[in-house]
Motif scaffolding. Structure first.
Motif, mmCIF file in Angstrom:
data_model
loop_
_atom_site.group_PDB
_atom_site.id
_atom_site.type_symbol
_atom_site.label_atom_id
_atom_site.label_comp_id
_atom_site.label_asym_id
_atom_site.label_seq_id
_atom_site.Cartn_x
_atom_site.Cartn_y
_atom_site.Cartn_z
ATOM 1 N N THR A 1 -31.874 9.933 -4.935
ATOM 2 C CA THR A 1 -31.881 11.303 -5.551
ATOM 3 C C THR A 1 -30.636 11.793 -6.067
ATOM 4 O O THR A 1 -29.543 11.896 -5.239
ATOM 5 N N ASP A 2 -30.261 12.035 -7.201
ATOM 6 C CA ASP A 2 -28.966 12.701 -7.750
ATOM 7 C C ASP A 2 -29.149 13.979 -7.808
ATOM 8 O O ASP A 2 -29.905 14.754 -8.682
ATOM 9 N N GLU A 3 -28.496 14.804 -6.651
ATOM 10 C CA GLU A 3 -28.826 16.080 -6.598
ATOM 11 C C GLU A 3 -27.493 17.222 -7.095
ATOM 12 O O GLU A 3 -27.147 17.953 -6.534
ATOM 13 N N ILE A 4 -26.780 16.638 -8.094
ATOM 14 C CA ILE A 4 -25.379 17.389 -8.422
ATOM 15 C C ILE A 4 -25.600 18.537 -8.804
ATOM 16 O O ILE A 4 -24.529 19.410 -8.932
ATOM 17 N N TYR A 5 -26.687 18.850 -9.448
ATOM 18 C CA TYR A 5 -26.768 20.192 -10.050
ATOM 19 C C TYR A 5 -27.634 21.141 -9.076
ATOM 20 O O TYR A 5 -28.401 22.023 -9.508
ATOM 21 N N GLU A 6 -27.835 20.846 -7.783
ATOM 22 C CA GLU A 6 -28.524 21.661 -6.784
ATOM 23 C C GLU A 6 -28.621 22.907 -7.027
ATOM 24 O O GLU A 6 -29.401 23.750 -6.566
ATOM 25 N N HIS A 7 -27.302 23.536 -7.047
ATOM 26 C CA HIS A 7 -27.090 25.110 -7.062
ATOM 27 C C HIS A 7 -27.209 25.535 -8.284
ATOM 28 O O HIS A 7 -27.020 26.862 -8.211
ATOM 29 N N ILE A 8 -27.485 24.988 -9.447
ATOM 30 C CA ILE A 8 -27.658 25.610 -11.012
ATOM 31 C C ILE A 8 -28.978 25.615 -11.213
ATOM 32 O O ILE A 8 -29.766 24.584 -11.678
ATOM 33 N N LEU A 9 -29.563 26.811 -10.834
ATOM 34 C CA LEU A 9 -31.152 26.895 -11.056
ATOM 35 C C LEU A 9 -31.378 28.320 -11.678
ATOM 36 O O LEU A 9 -30.523 29.077 -11.435
ATOM 37 N N TYR A 10 -32.390 28.350 -12.377
ATOM 38 C CA TYR A 10 -32.862 29.597 -13.174
ATOM 39 C C TYR A 10 -34.209 30.137 -12.962
ATOM 40 O O TYR A 10 -35.058 29.330 -12.423
ATOM 41 N N ASP A 11 -34.579 31.364 -13.352
ATOM 42 C CA ASP A 11 -35.793 31.726 -13.143
ATOM 43 C C ASP A 11 -36.471 31.747 -11.814
ATOM 44 O O ASP A 11 -37.726 31.328 -11.915
ATOM 45 N N GLY A 12 -35.849 31.772 -10.826
ATOM 46 C CA GLY A 12 -36.369 31.655 -9.402
ATOM 47 C C GLY A 12 -36.752 30.311 -8.867
ATOM 48 O O GLY A 12 -37.409 30.212 -8.104
ATOM 49 N N THR A 13 -36.393 29.372 -9.563
ATOM 50 C CA THR A 13 -36.710 27.890 -9.394
ATOM 51 C C THR A 13 -36.056 27.672 -8.004
ATOM 52 O O THR A 13 -34.748 27.946 -7.803
ATOM 53 N N LYS A 14 -36.831 26.753 -7.209
ATOM 54 C CA LYS A 14 -36.017 26.377 -6.033
ATOM 55 C C LYS A 14 -35.769 24.806 -6.203
ATOM 56 O O LYS A 14 -36.561 23.900 -6.481
ATOM 57 N N HIS A 15 -34.629 24.345 -5.424
ATOM 58 C CA HIS A 15 -34.337 22.861 -5.360
ATOM 59 C C HIS A 15 -34.780 22.452 -3.973
ATOM 60 O O HIS A 15 -34.618 22.914 -2.990
ATOM 61 N N ILE A 16 -35.586 21.160 -4.118
ATOM 62 C CA ILE A 16 -36.146 20.582 -2.945
ATOM 63 C C ILE A 16 -35.517 19.147 -2.923
ATOM 64 O O ILE A 16 -35.506 18.465 -3.914
ATOM 65 N N SER A 17 -34.971 19.048 -1.876
ATOM 66 C CA SER A 17 -34.366 17.547 -1.615
ATOM 67 C C SER A 17 -35.623 16.529 -1.136
ATOM 68 O O SER A 17 -36.363 16.899 -0.281
ATOM 69 N N MET A 18 -35.661 15.556 -1.854
ATOM 70 C CA MET A 18 -36.438 14.470 -1.360
ATOM 71 C C MET A 18 -36.520 14.172 -0.044
ATOM 72 O O MET A 18 -37.524 14.047 0.795
ATOM 73 N N VAL A 19 -35.332 14.150 0.699
ATOM 74 C CA VAL A 19 -35.217 13.834 2.156
ATOM 75 C C VAL A 19 -35.963 14.778 2.983
ATOM 76 O O VAL A 19 -36.224 14.502 4.162
ATOM 77 N N ALA A 20 -35.791 16.001 2.345
ATOM 78 C CA ALA A 20 -36.794 16.942 3.451
ATOM 79 C C ALA A 20 -38.208 16.950 3.254
ATOM 80 O O ALA A 20 -38.923 17.443 4.382
ATOM 81 N N LEU A 21 -38.961 15.971 2.815
ATOM 82 C CA LEU A 21 -40.249 15.739 2.569
ATOM 83 C C LEU A 21 -40.666 14.787 3.770
ATOM 84 O O LEU A 21 -39.932 13.816 4.253
ATOM 85 N N PRO A 22 -41.676 15.115 4.463
ATOM 86 C CA PRO A 22 -42.122 14.385 5.643
ATOM 87 C C PRO A 22 -42.260 13.028 5.194
ATOM 88 O O PRO A 22 -42.953 12.798 4.005
#
Ligand SMILES: Cc1ncc(COP(=O)(O)O)c(C=O)c1O
Length: 399
Positions: A210-231
Motif C-alpha cells: 500500500t502506497d500511503e504517501i498522501y495519508e494526511h491530505i484528506l478532504y470532506d471529513g474523509t478518513k484514511h485507513i491503512s490496510m495493515v490495520a484490518l484484521p
C-alpha cells in the motif's frame, strides 16, 4: 560522443525497451521551456516547515554526514513506528519491521524486487501512478490492471467492479498495489473496499503493497485507513510512506516501508545493494518532522482543501469537468468539452499557447486510449501560482 557503430550484440535491457520516459517529468521540462505555470508535477512551490529545515541544518552542523544504518537511523525508525501506533493503532517493531529508503519510490521498487519472481503477477488499479508499471516489470513480474471508473457526477466517487477485481486474482498473483489516497483520481478507499481487497488477498494468499504517501491530505471529513490495520492483514501488508508530501520536501528523498519481519529482512537486503541508505542528516530531520504536533496535520489538510477549492472553480469556469478529489493534491478532469483529438494534443496546446502545464490522462493508463479525454492538474501550489494559472486558463474559454 557518437553512438552510431553497429554493435554485434543487443546492448540494452529488454525490460527498459518497454519503458517510455516519464510523461510527468517531461511536462515539467515543457513548462520550463514555455515559461508555463507548472500544474503537472506534484511538488509544492511553497516552503517546507521551518522546524524541519532547522533540524536538517543542525544535523549537518553536528556532522551527521556519514552513512546511516542501512535500514535507517534509529531515531527515524522509532518515530515511524510511533506514528503508525498513533494514527492507525498498529504496533510496529522499529528494529525488525521498518526500512528507510530513498523516497517511497525506492521503497516500492525494493519491495517488489524483494517479493516478486518471474511469472508472478501484480494487480494495479488504473488509472495509476506511472511508476507502478515499470516497477513491476523491473522486478520481473507482470502487471495486471483493474479499472477505477470515474464518477457519473462531479461529487461522486471513483469505483471498481468487484467481479473485475476477483477476476484479476489467480494462482500467479503475488501482490496487489493499493494507493490510497490515490494519485491521480483523489479517491480514498473506504473500509468496505479495503475489506473486499483483504478478503481476496487472504483467499489467494496475496500480499498487499500500500502506497500511503498522501495519508494526511484528506478532504470532506474523509478518513484514511491503512490496510495493515484490518484484521488478517498484518502478516501480508507492506506499507509504504515517506516525507515528500506530508512535509513538502519532495527533493529530500526519504521514504520507508513497514513490513512483517521476514519480508522486511528481504527488503533490507535489496535496499542495501541498491542504495546503501537514505541521506543521513535528512533522516534526523525526518525524526523531528514525525514529532510535529497533531495540529500540523490538520493545518496541512486545511491548506490543501483551500487550494483545491481555489483551483476547481477556475477549471470549471474554463470548461473542464472536474472529478472532486477526496484526498491527495490532484484533480482529474474530463476535457471532452474542448473538442481536441486527444489529451496529448490538448496538453501541448495548453502548455505552449495557454501557458499552463498539466499531465495527459493517457499516461495513467496501460492502454493509452483509455485516458485520451482526461487531464490531471496538481494544486500543491501557492495561491499566487493557482491564481496565475486561473487567469491563463480563462483564455481557453475565449479561444
Ligand atoms: C502515489 C505516489 N507514490 C509515490 C510518489 C513518489 O514519492 P517519493 O517522493 O517519496 O519517492 C508519488 C509522487 O508523486 C506519488 O504520487
Amino acid at each position: 560522443m557518437s553512438d552510431v557503430i553497429a554493435h554485434k550484440k543487443h546492448l540494452l535491457s529488454d525490460k527498459v525497451e518497454h519503458f517510455t520516459e516519464s510523461v510527468i517529468r517531461e511536462m515539467t521540462r515543457q513548462a520550463l521551456l514555455h515559461d508555463a505555470v507548472n500544474l503537472a508535477q506534484g511538488f509544492p512551490d511553497f516552503p517546507a516547515p521551518a522546524e524541519i529545515k532547522k533540524a536538517a541544518q543542525d544535523a549537518i552542523a553536528a556532522d551527521v554526514n556519514q552513512y546511516a544504518i542501512t535500514w535507517g537511523a534509529k531515531n527515524l525508525r522509532t518515530a515511524i513506528a510511533r506514528q503508525m501506533q498513533t494514527w492507525q493503532g498498529v504496533a510496529v517493531d522499529p528494529e525488525k519491521q521498518v526500512t528507510v529508503c530513498c523516497g517511497s519510490t525506492e521503497a516500492m521498487i525494493s519491495t517488489l524486487l524483494a517479493v516478486c519472481n518471474a511469472a508472478d503477477e501484480v494487480v494495479i488499479f488504473e488509472p495509476y501512478y506511472e511508476n507502478y508499471g515499470p516497477d513491476s516489470i523491473l522486478s520481473g513480474a507482470r502487471p495486471g490492471f483493474v479499472k477505477l471508473r470515474p464518477p457519473d457526477s462531479a461529487k461522486g466517487e471513483w469505483t471498481f467492479d468487484e467481479r473485475e477485481l476477483r477476476a484479476a486474482f489467480d494462482r500467479h498473483t503475488k501482490a496487489i498495489i493499493v494507493n490510497t489516497p490515490n494519485n491521480p483520481t483523489g479517491k480514498v478507499f473506504t473500509r468496505s473496499e479495503l475489506e473486499l481487497i483483504r478478503d481476496l488477498c487472504v483467499e489467494f494468499d496475496v500480499l498487499a503493497i500500500t502506497d500511503e504517501i498522501y495519508e494526511h491530505i484528506l478532504y470532506d471529513g474523509t478518513k484514511h485507513i491503512s490496510m495493515v490495520a484490518l484484521p488478517g492483514m498484518e502478516e501480508r501488508t507492506i506499507t509504504i510512506n515517506g516525507m515528500s508530501k506530508t512535509y513538502s520536501v519532495t527533493g529530500w528523498r526519504v521514504g520507508w516501508t513497514i513490513a512483517p519481519p521476514s519480508i522486511a529482512d528481504a527488503i533490507r537486503k535489496v535496499h542495501d545493494f541498491l542504495t546503501v541508505g537514505a541521506p543521513a542528516p535528512l533522516q534526523e530531520a525526518g525524526a523531528a518532522a514525525l514529532s510535529l504536533p497533531t495540529q500540523y496535520y490538520a493545518a496541512l489538510a486545511e491548506g490543501y482543501r483551500h487550494r483545491r477549492d481555489r483551483l476547481i472553480p477556475a477549471l470549471e469556469e474554463a470548461g473542464f469537468q472536474c472529478f472532486q478529489p477526496r484526498g491527495a493534491y490532484y484533480v482529474m478532469t474530463d476535457i471532452r468539452a474542448f473538442g481536441f483529438r486527444d489529451d496529448i494534443a490538448f496538453t501541448k496546446y495548453l502548455v505552449s499557447e495557454i501557458g499552463v502545464a498539466a499531465v495527459p490522462g493517457s499516461s495513467f493508463y496501460r492502454d493509452r486510449k483509455d485516458g485520451t479525454q482526461q487531464v490531471r492538474f496538481a494544486f500543491c501550489k501557492r495561491d499566487e501560482t493557482l491564481d496565475q494559472a486561473a487567469r491563463r486558463l480563462a483564455k481557453l474559454r475565449k479561444s
